[in-house]
Design a protein around this motif. Structure first.
Motif, PDB file in Angstrom:
ATOM      1  N   ALA A  61       0.802  -1.226   0.000  1.00 50.72           N
ATOM      2  CA  ALA A  61       0.000   0.000   0.000  1.00 50.72           C
ATOM      3  C   ALA A  61       0.834   1.275   0.000  1.00 50.72           C
ATOM      4  O   ALA A  61       0.313   2.346  -0.333  1.00 50.72           O
ATOM      5  N   HIS A  62       2.119   1.188   0.349  1.00 50.17           N
ATOM      6  CA  HIS A  62       2.925   2.414   0.425  1.00 50.17           C
ATOM      7  C   HIS A  62       3.023   3.121  -0.911  1.00 50.17           C
ATOM      8  O   HIS A  62       3.185   4.335  -0.974  1.00 50.17           O
ATOM      9  N   ARG A  63       2.902   2.378  -2.004  1.00 51.68           N
ATOM     10  CA  ARG A  63       2.958   3.012  -3.328  1.00 51.68           C
ATOM     11  C   ARG A  63       1.789   3.981  -3.512  1.00 51.68           C
ATOM     12  O   ARG A  63       1.947   5.064  -4.062  1.00 51.68           O
ATOM     13  N   GLY A  64       0.621   3.583  -3.039  1.00 50.03           N
ATOM     14  CA  GLY A  64      -0.535   4.469  -3.131  1.00 50.03           C
ATOM     15  C   GLY A  64      -0.366   5.708  -2.278  1.00 50.03           C
ATOM     16  O   GLY A  64      -0.734   6.814  -2.686  1.00 50.03           O
ATOM     17  N   ALA A  65       0.212   5.545  -1.091  1.00 51.50           N
ATOM     18  CA  ALA A  65       0.433   6.686  -0.213  1.00 51.50           C
ATOM     19  C   ALA A  65       1.412   7.677  -0.838  1.00 51.50           C
ATOM     20  O   ALA A  65       1.238   8.903  -0.745  1.00 51.50           O
ATOM     21  N   GLU A  66       2.434   7.149  -1.504  1.00 49.34           N
ATOM     22  CA  GLU A  66       3.412   8.018  -2.162  1.00 49.34           C
ATOM     23  C   GLU A  66       2.762   8.791  -3.309  1.00 49.34           C
ATOM     24  O   GLU A  66       3.032   9.986  -3.509  1.00 49.34           O
ATOM     25  N   LEU A  67       1.906   8.120  -4.061  1.00 49.28           N
ATOM     26  CA  LEU A  67       1.209   8.792  -5.164  1.00 49.28           C
ATOM     27  C   LEU A  67       0.263   9.870  -4.645  1.00 49.28           C
ATOM     28  O   LEU A  67       0.146  10.948  -5.234  1.00 49.28           O
ATOM     29  N   THR A  68      -0.416   9.582  -3.534  1.00 52.22           N
ATOM     30  CA  THR A  68      -1.324  10.571  -2.944  1.00 52.22           C
ATOM     31  C   THR A  68      -0.563  11.810  -2.512  1.00 52.22           C
ATOM     32  O   THR A  68      -0.998  12.943  -2.758  1.00 52.22           O
ATOM     33  N   VAL A 110       0.627  -5.388  -8.809  1.00 53.82           N
ATOM     34  CA  VAL A 110      -0.085  -5.036  -7.584  1.00 53.82           C
ATOM     35  C   VAL A 110      -1.579  -5.340  -7.683  1.00 53.82           C
ATOM     36  O   VAL A 110      -2.143  -5.942  -6.755  1.00 53.82           O
ATOM     37  N   PRO A 111      -2.268  -4.967  -8.781  1.00 55.85           N
ATOM     38  CA  PRO A 111      -3.681  -5.360  -8.879  1.00 55.85           C
ATOM     39  C   PRO A 111      -3.902  -6.866  -8.758  1.00 55.85           C
ATOM     40  O   PRO A 111      -4.870  -7.300  -8.128  1.00 55.85           O
ATOM     41  N   ARG A 112      -2.989  -7.636  -9.315  1.00 52.28           N
ATOM     42  CA  ARG A 112      -3.128  -9.094  -9.213  1.00 52.28           C
ATOM     43  C   ARG A 112      -3.010  -9.540  -7.757  1.00 52.28           C
ATOM     44  O   ARG A 112      -3.769 -10.418  -7.302  1.00 52.28           O
ATOM     45  N   LEU A 113      -2.079  -8.966  -7.017  1.00 51.37           N
ATOM     46  CA  LEU A 113      -1.947  -9.294  -5.592  1.00 51.37           C
ATOM     47  C   LEU A 113      -3.209  -8.931  -4.830  1.00 51.37           C
ATOM     48  O   LEU A 113      -3.694  -9.701  -4.006  1.00 51.37           O
ATOM     49  N   VAL A 114      -3.728  -7.738  -5.099  1.00 43.59           N
ATOM     50  CA  VAL A 114      -4.923  -7.265  -4.398  1.00 43.59           C
ATOM     51  C   VAL A 114      -6.113  -8.165  -4.701  1.00 43.59           C
ATOM     52  O   VAL A 114      -6.896  -8.503  -3.793  1.00 43.59           O
ATOM     53  N   MET A 115      -6.246  -8.578  -5.929  1.00 41.90           N
ATOM     54  CA  MET A 115      -7.354  -9.457  -6.307  1.00 41.90           C
ATOM     55  C   MET A 115      -7.307 -10.788  -5.566  1.00 41.90           C
ATOM     56  O   MET A 115      -8.330 -11.411  -5.330  1.00 41.90           O
ATOM     57  N   GLY A 116      -6.104 -11.206  -5.168  1.00 41.38           N
ATOM     58  CA  GLY A 116      -5.961 -12.501  -4.510  1.00 41.38           C
ATOM     59  C   GLY A 116      -5.959 -12.451  -3.002  1.00 41.38           C
ATOM     60  O   GLY A 116      -5.750 -13.483  -2.348  1.00 41.38           O
ATOM     61  N   SER A 117      -6.186 -11.272  -2.407  1.00 42.51           N
ATOM     62  CA  SER A 117      -6.099 -11.158  -0.953  1.00 42.51           C
ATOM     63  C   SER A 117      -7.195 -10.257  -0.402  1.00 42.51           C
ATOM     64  O   SER A 117      -7.228  -9.058  -0.692  1.00 42.51           O
ATOM     65  N   GLN A 118      -8.056 -10.822   0.424  1.00 44.84           N
ATOM     66  CA  GLN A 118      -9.097 -10.033   1.083  1.00 44.84           C
ATOM     67  C   GLN A 118      -8.480  -8.985   2.007  1.00 44.84           C
ATOM     68  O   GLN A 118      -8.968  -7.860   2.119  1.00 44.84           O
ATOM     69  N   THR A 119      -7.375  -9.346   2.656  1.00 44.61           N
ATOM     70  CA  THR A 119      -6.687  -8.411   3.549  1.00 44.61           C
ATOM     71  C   THR A 119      -6.230  -7.178   2.792  1.00 44.61           C
ATOM     72  O   THR A 119      -6.410  -6.037   3.251  1.00 44.61           O
TER      73      THR A 119
END
Length: 203
Positions: A61-68, A110-119
């Motif tokens: 998730a840190h990548r999203g925080a950096e982009l924000t 990253v989208p592939r990882l997210v799709m595979g993890s509810q967490t």
């Protein structure tokens, strides 16, 4: 000089931990990898991993925080009279440049990882709200509104989701095997339509 060297070393360590984690996540999935395994792969202690990434989800998730953060800075730095939409449009254009030119795996990893993890999905949803909460007062200020004005909060979410929908369409089509040049070209048209419509509405 010494402070700059220290910061570079810290950034190098951070990048090495992140790279080691992503390699393991790609190989086995996010949920199957432990922080201890990440620490061993990065040749650091578990404590060091947590010093840089307070939660395992932050390794992704840190990548999203950096982009924000970069987006907030861009909105703040726009000259007076320039539309608040411009930084979002530029962010989407940069994304589509990457869709066209970068290796497909770097875009869909990253989208592939997210799709595979509810967490990770839950962390992503939380991140979207954190992004909106951070953007809303900045956008409100640029629009001449009070920081807690409802319209500023609405604008933040609409603009964020415009970019997010383009990104979602991009990785969905890439995962389906579409040519990345064709995907980028088609989504540039859609992005321009969306942002042009928002320019008229917000104006």
């Amino acid at each position: 000089m010494e402070g700059g060297l220290r910061e570079r070393k810290k950034q190098k360590t951070r990048e090495e931990i992140s790279a080691a984690a992503m390699a393991l996540f790609r190989e086995r999935g996010f949920d199957a990898v432990t922080v201890a395994e990440i620490a061993r792969a990065a040749e650091v202690s578990e404590k060091t991993v947590f010093n840089y990434f307070p939660a395992k989800e932050d390794l992704v998730a840190h990548r999203g925080a950096e982009l924000t953060k970069a987006l907030i800075d861009a909105v703040r730095e726009q000259p007076p009279g320039v539309s608040v939409i411009v930084p979002f449009r530029q962010m989407t254009e940069a994304l589509l440049d990457a869709v066209e030119r970068e290796p497909v795996e770097s875009i869909v990893a990253v989208p592939r990882l997210v799709m595979g993890s509810q967490t990770l999905r839950q962390r992503l949803y939380l991140g979207w709200e954190e992004e909106a909460a951070a953007l809303a007062p900045v956008i409100a200020e640029r629009a001449g509104l009070e920081p807690d004005d409802f319209v500023g909060a609405m604008m933040a979410r609409v603009l964020s989701w415009t970019h997010r929908l383009i990104f979602r369409a991009a990785f969905t089509r890439l995962l389906a095997g579409e040519d990345q040049v064709d995907v980028a070209a088609a989504l540039r048209i859609e992005a321009a339509r969306a942002y042009d419509r928002l320019e008229r509405g917000f104006g």
